[in-house]
Design a protein around this motif. Structure first.
Motif, PDB file in Angstrom:
ATOM      1  N   GLN A   1       0.803  -1.233   0.000  1.00 18.17           N
ATOM      2  CA  GLN A   1       0.000   0.000   0.000  1.00 18.17           C
ATOM      3  C   GLN A   1       0.832   1.276   0.000  1.00 18.17           C
ATOM      4  O   GLN A   1       0.376   2.300  -0.478  1.00 18.17           O
ATOM      5  CB  GLN A   1      -0.909   0.036   1.239  1.00 18.17           C
ATOM      6  CG  GLN A   1      -1.717  -1.212   1.439  1.00 18.17           C
ATOM      7  CD  GLN A   1      -3.092  -1.091   0.802  1.00 18.17           C
ATOM      8  OE1 GLN A   1      -3.310  -0.222  -0.015  1.00 18.17           O
ATOM      9  NE2 GLN A   1      -3.998  -1.957   1.181  1.00 18.17           N
TER      10      GLN A   1
ATOM     11  N   LYS B   1       8.726  -2.071  -6.038  1.00 21.99           N
ATOM     12  CA  LYS B   1       7.972  -3.312  -6.221  1.00 21.99           C
ATOM     13  C   LYS B   1       8.391  -4.366  -5.208  1.00 21.99           C
ATOM     14  O   LYS B   1       9.480  -4.300  -4.650  1.00 21.99           O
ATOM     15  CB  LYS B   1       8.285  -3.872  -7.615  1.00 21.99           C
ATOM     16  CG  LYS B   1       7.227  -3.531  -8.651  1.00 21.99           C
ATOM     17  CD  LYS B   1       7.322  -4.433  -9.854  1.00 21.99           C
ATOM     18  CE  LYS B   1       8.556  -4.158 -10.661  1.00 21.99           C
ATOM     19  NZ  LYS B   1       8.726  -4.653 -11.958  1.00 21.99           N
TER      20      LYS B   1
ATOM     21  N   PRO C   1       3.004   2.375  -4.514  1.00 19.87           N
ATOM     22  CA  PRO C   1       2.687   3.634  -5.210  1.00 19.87           C
ATOM     23  C   PRO C   1       3.900   4.571  -5.363  1.00 19.87           C
ATOM     24  O   PRO C   1       3.876   5.461  -6.204  1.00 19.87           O
ATOM     25  CB  PRO C   1       1.636   4.292  -4.291  1.00 19.87           C
ATOM     26  CG  PRO C   1       1.099   3.197  -3.444  1.00 19.87           C
ATOM     27  CD  PRO C   1       2.188   2.190  -3.306  1.00 19.87           C
ATOM     28  N   TRP C   2       4.950   4.358  -4.582  1.00 19.11           N
ATOM     29  CA  TRP C   2       6.178   5.146  -4.730  1.00 19.11           C
ATOM     30  C   TRP C   2       7.146   4.478  -5.701  1.00 19.11           C
ATOM     31  O   TRP C   2       8.309   4.869  -5.799  1.00 19.11           O
ATOM     32  CB  TRP C   2       6.870   5.350  -3.375  1.00 19.11           C
ATOM     33  CG  TRP C   2       6.154   6.365  -2.534  1.00 19.11           C
ATOM     34  CD1 TRP C   2       5.148   6.127  -1.652  1.00 19.11           C
ATOM     35  CD2 TRP C   2       6.374   7.784  -2.514  1.00 19.11           C
ATOM     36  NE1 TRP C   2       4.726   7.303  -1.084  1.00 19.11           N
ATOM     37  CE2 TRP C   2       5.464   8.336  -1.583  1.00 19.11           C
ATOM     38  CE3 TRP C   2       7.254   8.643  -3.185  1.00 19.11           C
ATOM     39  CZ2 TRP C   2       5.398   9.706  -1.324  1.00 19.11           C
ATOM     40  CZ3 TRP C   2       7.189  10.006  -2.917  1.00 19.11           C
ATOM     41  CH2 TRP C   2       6.269  10.528  -2.004  1.00 19.11           C
TER      42      TRP C   2
END
Ligand SMILES: Cc1ncc(COP(=O)(O)O)c(C=O)c1O
Length: 420
Positions: free
Chosen positions: A139, A147, A143-144
């Motif tokens: 989460q 992976k 998004p930054w």
């Protein structure tokens, strides 16, 4: 608004020699600490440190490891606790490590991952992790642009395949034993592989503590802890630690994460951790001895379908754990015959064991990962990792084993499924 003048107030002509009442209140009154020899480590509840003169201030800002400047960066009580953990993680190994204390285990884990990874890179890890770490990866870090690649860290073919498919892998992360299924990564083999791939290996040693396992001696680059658990040992304070023999990482990205993300520990909490650490060996001996007895009892119980405890020879990671751990820890998970309904009944009927989602406290704790610690993990992933709806996690405490067993027995008996 000025208060009425009192007879004792100095008049303005005397202000140069007699300070005002307010100034006298504010004044710090240090007692020369060279004359004090406290038995216990001192607590320094101060947000900043003063400098004798500007030259010393400038020197400290040049070399930030040389002293104390600001509480978010460092504090003597936190440093004492960090040093204790670094000592225990390397005791008898010939290694020298340093540690930094954080406000929680998740702060330490975030600092290690964010300190070592950049957007576009990936972390190679196992399938089953503590729910918070899993959520952090999915989460927050995804998004930054960071992976996660998940494999069985004990399978060299999977490790090689992952690296050739994902050359962006920059860090290997293992949690061993894992929460709550007790997956164990073979640290010697994994660190040899990581080294040959030129990847730093981070190990979450929360479940084991340095009394049971010393990952740095097995080749890990960084150890992370939730000190909230066995290290504090009394459930009295949150905390986390990053430990490493790599000064470049500790003084570089790890310190920078602490300083700039700002998840610094409270000096009071660091002191509670120092207190807890003093009895770590005694507590771990009792936790482990009790866990063996509780596991043996539960294994023979009709209401229990399966016991997952690495001290049992049939646990898939018993052999790995036996190779790298002194004993098998205090955590176990049980699968009940009656599924989720039976899990709920058990949790609601215990009297000595406590329903709470932490571990490593003096009392035995019981919780339901599917609806509690691992609720944010997607259902399919949770089930694939073995965290079924009927799974209950037990963190065995340091009570007398017979009382823990009698309590679990009566709680299972209420279901009409007891031994008799
Ligand atoms: C293995 C493991 N690592 C890390 C954490 C996170 O620690 P904290 O709750 O201190 O942030 C936990 C919490 O349960 C844990 O079990």
């Amino acid at each position: 608004m000025d208060h009425p003048k009192r007879p004792s107030d100095p008049d303005h002509n005397a202000a140069a020699v007699v300070p005002g009442f307010g100034t006298a209140c504010v004044k710090n009154r240090h007692i020369d600490d060279k004359a004090i020899h406290p038995h216990r480590e001192a607590i320094y509840p101060t947000s900043a440190f003063t400098f004798p003169d500007s030259a010393e201030a400038m020197r400290l800002f040049e070399d930030r490891n040389a002293g104390y400047i600001y509480g978010r960066w460092n504090n003597p009580t936190a440093e004492a606790a960090a040093r204790a953990i670094a000592d225990l993680e390397t005791l008898g190994t010939g290694l020298e490590a340093t540690a930094r204390l954080f406000g929680s285990g998740m702060a330490a884990i975030s600092a290690a991952l964010m300190g070592l990874l950049k957007p576009g890179q990936a972390v190679l890890t196992q399938h089953q992790l503590y729910g918070g770490t899993d959520e952090l990866l999915r989460q927050l870090l995804a998004p930054w642009g960071i992976k996660r690649v998940q494999v069985d860290l004990n399978r060299m073919d999977e490790l090689d395949q992952a690296l050739s498919n994902h050359p962006e892998i920059a860090v290997v992360y293992a949690e061993t034993p894992s929460n709550p299924m007790l997956y164990c990564a073979d640290l010697q083999a994994l660190s040899a592989w990581s080294r040959s791939a030129n990847l730093p290996l981070i190990v979450d040693n929360t479940f084991a503590t340095p009394w049971l396992q010393q990952p740095l001696a097995l080749g890990a680059d960084l150890v992370v802890h939730s000190t909230t658990k066995f290290l504090n040992g009394h459930g009295s304070a949150l905390g986390g630690a990053v430990v490493s023999t790599r000064r470049d990482l500790m003084d570089g990205p790890i310190f920078q994460q602490l300083k700039l993300m700002g998840a610094s520990p409270s000096p009071f909490d660091a002191w509670l951790l120092l207190s807890g650490l003093k009895t770590l060996e005694l507590r771990m001996e009792r936790h482990c001895a009790n866990a063996h007895q509780v596991a043996a009892f539960l294994q023979g119980h009709k209401a229990v379908e399966k016991v997952f405890y690495i001290g049992l020879p049939e646990h898939p990671y018993h052999a790995v754990a036996a190779r790298q751990m002194r004993d098998f820890g205090a955590l176990m998970s049980i699968e009940l015959n009656g599924g989720m309904a039976a899990a709920i009944r058990l949790m609601d009927r215990v009297r000595i064991c406590t329903l709470a989602t932490t571990l490593g406290t003096p009392d035995t704790l019981i919780q339901h990962p599917a609806s509690m610690t691992h609720l944010p993990v997607p259902r399919e992933e949770r089930l694939a990792a073995g965290i079924t709806d009927g799974l209950v996690r037990i963190a065995v405490g340091i009570e007398n084993a017979r009382d823990i067993i009698a309590d679990l027995d009566q709680a299972l008996e209420e279901q009409g499924l007891s031994l008799g």
